[in-house]
Design a protein around this motif. Structure first.
Motif, mmCIF file in Angstrom:
data_model
loop_
_atom_site.group_PDB
_atom_site.id
_atom_site.type_symbol
_atom_site.label_atom_id
_atom_site.label_comp_id
_atom_site.label_asym_id
_atom_site.label_seq_id
_atom_site.Cartn_x
_atom_site.Cartn_y
_atom_site.Cartn_z
ATOM 1 N N ASN A 357 0.759 -1.180 -0.026
ATOM 2 C CA ASN A 357 -0.054 -0.029 0.030
ATOM 3 C C ASN A 357 0.858 1.411 0.072
ATOM 4 O OD1 ASN A 357 -2.788 -1.092 0.680
ATOM 5 N ND2 ASN A 357 -1.582 -1.983 2.224
ATOM 6 N N ILE A 358 1.537 1.633 -1.093
ATOM 7 C CA ILE A 358 2.359 2.722 -1.157
ATOM 8 C C ILE A 358 1.765 3.901 -1.395
ATOM 9 C CG2 ILE A 358 4.273 3.640 -2.780
ATOM 10 C CD1 ILE A 358 5.148 0.756 -3.455
ATOM 11 N N PRO A 359 2.091 4.880 -0.574
ATOM 12 C CA PRO A 359 1.447 6.245 -0.682
ATOM 13 C C PRO A 359 1.531 6.768 -2.096
ATOM 14 C CG PRO A 359 2.946 6.107 1.267
ATOM 15 C CD PRO A 359 3.275 4.851 0.393
ATOM 16 N N GLU A 360 0.528 7.675 -2.455
ATOM 17 C CA GLU A 360 0.524 8.020 -3.711
ATOM 18 C C GLU A 360 1.694 9.266 -3.834
ATOM 19 O OE1 GLU A 360 -2.974 9.862 -6.669
ATOM 20 O OE2 GLU A 360 -3.327 9.535 -4.526
ATOM 21 N N ASP A 361 2.019 9.718 -2.875
ATOM 22 C CA ASP A 361 3.010 10.659 -3.116
ATOM 23 C C ASP A 361 4.535 10.204 -3.152
ATOM 24 O OD1 ASP A 361 3.414 10.044 -0.532
ATOM 25 O OD2 ASP A 361 3.070 12.088 0.422
ATOM 26 N N SER A 362 4.503 9.058 -3.239
ATOM 27 C CA SER A 362 6.085 8.205 -3.295
ATOM 28 C C SER A 362 6.625 8.347 -4.526
ATOM 29 C CB SER A 362 5.849 6.778 -2.724
ATOM 30 O OG SER A 362 5.563 6.582 -1.426
ATOM 31 N N LEU A 363 7.653 8.936 -4.507
ATOM 32 C CA LEU A 363 8.188 8.907 -5.973
ATOM 33 C C LEU A 363 9.523 8.109 -6.256
ATOM 34 C CD1 LEU A 363 8.306 12.821 -6.658
ATOM 35 C CD2 LEU A 363 6.491 10.978 -7.553
ATOM 36 N N ILE A 364 10.364 7.839 -5.181
ATOM 37 C CA ILE A 364 11.640 7.061 -4.970
ATOM 38 C C ILE A 364 11.696 6.008 -4.009
ATOM 39 C CG2 ILE A 364 14.059 7.399 -4.568
ATOM 40 C CD1 ILE A 364 13.819 10.182 -5.893
ATOM 41 N N LEU A 365 12.196 4.918 -3.979
ATOM 42 C CA LEU A 365 12.376 4.049 -3.105
ATOM 43 C C LEU A 365 13.766 3.739 -2.735
ATOM 44 C CD1 LEU A 365 9.775 1.225 -3.808
ATOM 45 C CD2 LEU A 365 9.749 3.216 -2.419
ATOM 46 N N THR A 366 14.298 3.671 -1.400
ATOM 47 C CA THR A 366 15.483 3.588 -1.096
ATOM 48 C C THR A 366 15.742 2.516 -0.027
ATOM 49 O OG1 THR A 366 16.007 5.081 0.462
ATOM 50 C CG2 THR A 366 16.553 5.920 -1.757
ATOM 51 N N PRO A 421 0.343 3.511 -6.776
ATOM 52 C CA PRO A 421 -1.160 3.881 -6.914
ATOM 53 C C PRO A 421 -1.560 4.621 -8.346
ATOM 54 C CG PRO A 421 -0.418 4.581 -4.787
ATOM 55 C CD PRO A 421 0.578 3.793 -5.544
ATOM 56 N N GLY A 422 -0.578 5.432 -8.853
ATOM 57 C CA GLY A 422 -0.849 6.137 -10.207
ATOM 58 C C GLY A 422 -0.796 5.149 -11.406
ATOM 59 N N ARG A 553 19.450 7.949 -0.782
ATOM 60 C CA ARG A 553 18.814 9.032 -1.307
ATOM 61 C C ARG A 553 19.765 9.875 -2.257
ATOM 62 N NH1 ARG A 553 16.959 11.677 -4.423
ATOM 63 N NH2 ARG A 553 15.299 13.227 -4.568
ATOM 64 N N GLN A 554 21.236 10.220 -1.397
ATOM 65 C CA GLN A 554 21.966 10.849 -2.381
ATOM 66 C C GLN A 554 22.504 10.388 -3.733
ATOM 67 O OE1 GLN A 554 22.717 13.945 -1.041
ATOM 68 N NE2 GLN A 554 21.151 13.335 0.376
ATOM 69 N N LEU A 555 22.080 8.961 -3.839
ATOM 70 C CA LEU A 555 22.673 8.457 -5.114
ATOM 71 C C LEU A 555 21.560 8.448 -6.154
ATOM 72 C CD1 LEU A 555 23.737 4.902 -3.260
ATOM 73 C CD2 LEU A 555 25.159 6.759 -4.080
ATOM 74 N N VAL A 556 20.412 9.010 -6.089
ATOM 75 C CA VAL A 556 19.214 9.069 -6.978
ATOM 76 C C VAL A 556 19.251 10.590 -7.599
ATOM 77 C CG1 VAL A 556 16.961 8.576 -7.355
ATOM 78 C CG2 VAL A 556 18.356 7.194 -5.645
ATOM 79 N N GLY A 557 19.681 10.684 -8.770
ATOM 80 C CA GLY A 557 19.686 12.025 -9.249
ATOM 81 C C GLY A 557 18.489 12.150 -10.313
ATOM 82 N N ILE A 558 17.306 11.390 -10.404
ATOM 83 C CA ILE A 558 16.611 11.496 -11.380
ATOM 84 C C ILE A 558 15.559 12.726 -11.277
ATOM 85 C CG2 ILE A 558 16.291 9.007 -11.252
ATOM 86 C CD1 ILE A 558 13.652 9.425 -9.710
ATOM 87 N N ASN A 559 15.257 12.949 -12.515
ATOM 88 C CA ASN A 559 14.258 14.247 -12.530
ATOM 89 C C ASN A 559 13.055 13.740 -12.075
ATOM 90 O OD1 ASN A 559 11.962 15.758 -14.073
ATOM 91 N ND2 ASN A 559 13.786 16.828 -14.622
ATOM 92 N N LEU A 560 12.318 14.460 -10.895
ATOM 93 C CA LEU A 560 11.245 14.068 -10.199
ATOM 94 C C LEU A 560 9.990 14.296 -11.184
ATOM 95 C CD1 LEU A 560 11.921 15.265 -6.556
ATOM 96 C CD2 LEU A 560 12.096 13.180 -7.576
ATOM 97 N N GLU A 561 9.953 15.271 -11.941
ATOM 98 C CA GLU A 561 8.638 15.540 -13.033
ATOM 99 C C GLU A 561 8.835 14.396 -13.919
ATOM 100 O OE1 GLU A 561 8.931 19.280 -14.611
ATOM 101 O OE2 GLU A 561 8.723 20.441 -12.886
ATOM 102 N N SER A 562 9.933 13.739 -14.374
ATOM 103 C CA SER A 562 9.827 12.759 -15.333
ATOM 104 C C SER A 562 9.157 11.564 -14.644
ATOM 105 C CB SER A 562 11.079 12.507 -15.870
ATOM 106 O OG SER A 562 11.552 13.591 -16.618
ATOM 107 N N ARG A 563 9.674 11.187 -13.209
ATOM 108 C CA ARG A 563 9.155 10.174 -12.701
ATOM 109 C C ARG A 563 7.689 10.248 -12.240
ATOM 110 N NH1 ARG A 563 11.547 6.254 -9.072
ATOM 111 N NH2 ARG A 563 12.957 6.120 -10.788
ATOM 112 N N GLU A 564 7.287 11.262 -12.053
ATOM 113 C CA GLU A 564 5.955 11.700 -11.557
ATOM 114 C C GLU A 564 5.072 11.108 -12.940
ATOM 115 O OE1 GLU A 564 5.536 15.541 -10.501
ATOM 116 O OE2 GLU A 564 4.983 14.999 -8.184
#
Length: 586
Positions: A357-366, A421-422, A553-564
């Motif tokens: 049940n991953i929250p909808e606002d989740s964008l990255i997993l570490t 959820p998306g 989290r410092q290892l992840v440099g993705i574009n958050l808009e693209s991930r969304e």
């Protein structure tokens, strides 16, 4: 009876040279800034608050100068100009001590060399000494020398003597674990043979209990910069409490006079600051000038009141960022209101979310993994756009880390995927595995998985350490983890606000482990040091794992808009596969 302090004072008075022209005048005539380091290159024009500090540094009647400062007040430029003064006008052995080796290199190559090259009066002042092993940080000039060293290694201080000592960012100095003493005290001992020594100490403060710069300022004549109110002419130190703004409108920021209550808009800031003056609140203290100054009086564009308010509104969401705002921009030490986590209150942080049940606002997993002799424990955390943390799971792989089957099972956990959820698919974006135990096995596992951002990590002490930096090993990619700061960030997040939430599937034992350590102040050779102390009877694997997941989290440099965008598109979950390496086949 005359004591040692009186004797030193008398010696200092007898040996000091006659007063010269103010250093501030010399700086403005001779120091030029290159475009590579200054928004306004050319002749250095000191602000009103800088002039007095410069004059104290250049005044032979002043033995000590202590500056309790914020960022954005031009202190580094002033420090470089003062170094130029001593190289040209008052030569002698100069020692400059900074927290880390990287800071030393940056000061030399990023500030001193460009400024000296741009300034005709300084251009020939320093030259590399080809007989020295490290010529970049050791320079000589007629009648003196300049050495820039890191406070991390006590041997750097033992091998030097100096008449002029500059100590920068002293609250970032770490006390040597081998018990060799406080770096500031060690550095000051290098000046004892000079009766006309000069000690300049400056720093942004960190923690109130252990702040070196605050203690130094308290021993000084404690000067404050006061600006006259344009309406009633009463002088006041510009403080954050007097900066006001309309709700959610940082552009409306203004100053309210504590005396008359009149408003000074941003447009009137420059004139008010330029009319200001320093006042010693302890004028009976002689020979030790102390200055306290914050970014509210800076005339830099990025220190406009409206910009500072906007930064505050963003920073106040998290105690970690609020602390940085308070210490680096307001020049106020951080006052901790509790060194332990209230375990009873932690249950209020639990939410109905987990890996299924991953929250909808989740964008990255570490993920963060901790090794024990009979198991590997792993925490999986989700991250939102605002870097809020959702702890989704804490799992245990039972088995010895010496057995391949244990690592195969861990690899299975790290290669899973979940439906967002998306509609999109989430996978673990990065993981840090502690190599404090069974390092060879950890290195063998992570070496083949670096492309998946799965790396070995090693904890290093020191609150000034970054959460993640890289070691120099050529054999494996080793992340150096600032574990003291990571634990502090967790404590602050859990004690304030709701930027960390925890799955309600995790029981009381997990919550107790998050609160398994407390911050205590102990004394080493008379100097206060903050350290983490494990509470008797509690395990701390959950705390460690969460710290490693935060570092990942410092290892992840993705574009958050693209991930969304990706997570909003329906995808079919692929079949799970296990990436095997030769290590698992051994």
């Amino acid at each position: 009876m005359t004591n040692l302090t009186d004797i030193r004072r008398q010696t200092f008075e007898a040996l000091r040279p006659p007063a010269k022209r103010p250093l501030s005048d010399w700086v403005e005539e001779n120091v030029r800034l290159p475009s590579s380091i200054a928004a306004q290159p050319g002749a250095l024009r000191l602000w009103p608050h800088q002039r007095a500090i410069a004059d104290s540094i250049g005044d032979p009647a002043v033995e000590r100068v202590s500056v309790l400062k914020s960022a954005r007040i031009g202190y580094t430029q002033l420090l470089v100009a003062a170094l130029g003064h001593y190289a040209v006008n008052d030569p002698g052995p100069v020692l400059c001590v900074l927290p880390a080796e990287a800071d030393c290199r940056h000061l030399m190559t990023g500030a001193i060399e460009p400024t000296f090259a741009e300034s005709p009066a300084l251009r020939q002042a320093l030259k590399a000494d080809t007989t020295e092993r490290d010529t970049m940080l050791s320079r000589y000039f007629p009648g003196g020398s300049l050495a820039i060293v890191s406070a991390n290694a006590p041997r750097n201080l033992r091998a030097r003597t100096a008449r002029i000592l500059f100590l920068d960012e002293v609250d970032g100095f770490e006390v040597d674990a081998r018990g060799e003493g406080d770096p500031v005290a060690l550095a000051e001992k290098r000046t004892l043979s000079y009766g006309n020594r000069k000690i300049v100490l400056g720093s942004t403060p960190v923690d109130e209990e252990t702040s070196r710069v605050c203690r130094a300022y308290e021993k000084s004549d404690q000067r404050i910069y006061e600006c006259p109110c344009p309406h009633c002419d009463d002088p006041h130190e510009i403080k954050w409490v007097d900066i006001r703004w309309d709700a959610d409108k940082p552009e409306s920021a203004h100053w309210v006079c504590p005396s008359c209550g009149c408003v000074t808009e941003e447009s009137g800031k420059s004139a008010m600051i330029r009319a200001g003056a320093w006042r010693a609140t302890k004028p009976d203290v002689k020979g030790h000038h102390g200055y306290r100054i914050n970014a509210l009086v800076s005339l830099l564009p990025n220190a406009a009141w409206s910009k500072l308010v906007a930064e505050f509104l963003e920073a106040k969401r998290s105690p970690t960022t609020l602390k940085a705002f308070t210490t680096t921009l307001l020049a106020e030490p951080w006052r901790s209101d509790g060194d332990e986590i209230d375990t009873a209150a932690l249950s209020s942080r639990q939410r109905p979310h987990d890996l299924q049940n991953i929250p909808e606002d989740s964008l990255i997993l570490t993920a963060g993994c901790d090794l024990q002799d009979d198991r590997i424990e792993m925490t999986t955390a989700a991250w939102t756009r605002d870097n809020d943390i959702r702890v989704l799971a804490h799992e245990i792989v039972w088995g010895s880390p010496l057995e391949d089957a244990t690592w195969t099972e861990l690899d299975d956990l790290l290669t899973r995927h979940w439906q967002h959820p998306g509609g999109g698919i989430l996978r673990i974006d990065a993981a840090v595995i502690d190599s404090g135990h069974h390092a060879d096995q950890v290195y063998g596992f992570t070496r083949a998985r670096t492309s998946r951002r799965i790396v070995a990590g090693k904890g290093v002490p020191g609150f000034a350490r970054p959460s993640l930096s890289w070691g120099n090993s050529r054999k494996t990619r080793l992340a150096l983890l600032g574990v003291d700061g990571l634990k502090l960030a967790i404590h602050q997040r859990l004690n304030h606000g709701d930027t960390i939430t925890v799955s309600d599937s995790l029981g009381q034992d997990y919550l107790d482990q998050l609160a398994a350590e407390r911050l205590v102040t102990k004394y080493r050779k008379g100097h206060p040091v903050r350290i983490w102390e494990k509470i008797s009877g509690r395990r701390n694997e959950a705390l460690d794992c969460l710290g490693y997941a935060i570092a990942a989290r410092q290892l992840v440099g993705i574009n958050l808009e693209s991930r969304e965008s990706e997570l909003s598109q329906r995808q079919v979950a692929p079949k799970s596969t296990v990436a095997r390496s030769r290590f698992l086949d051994n």
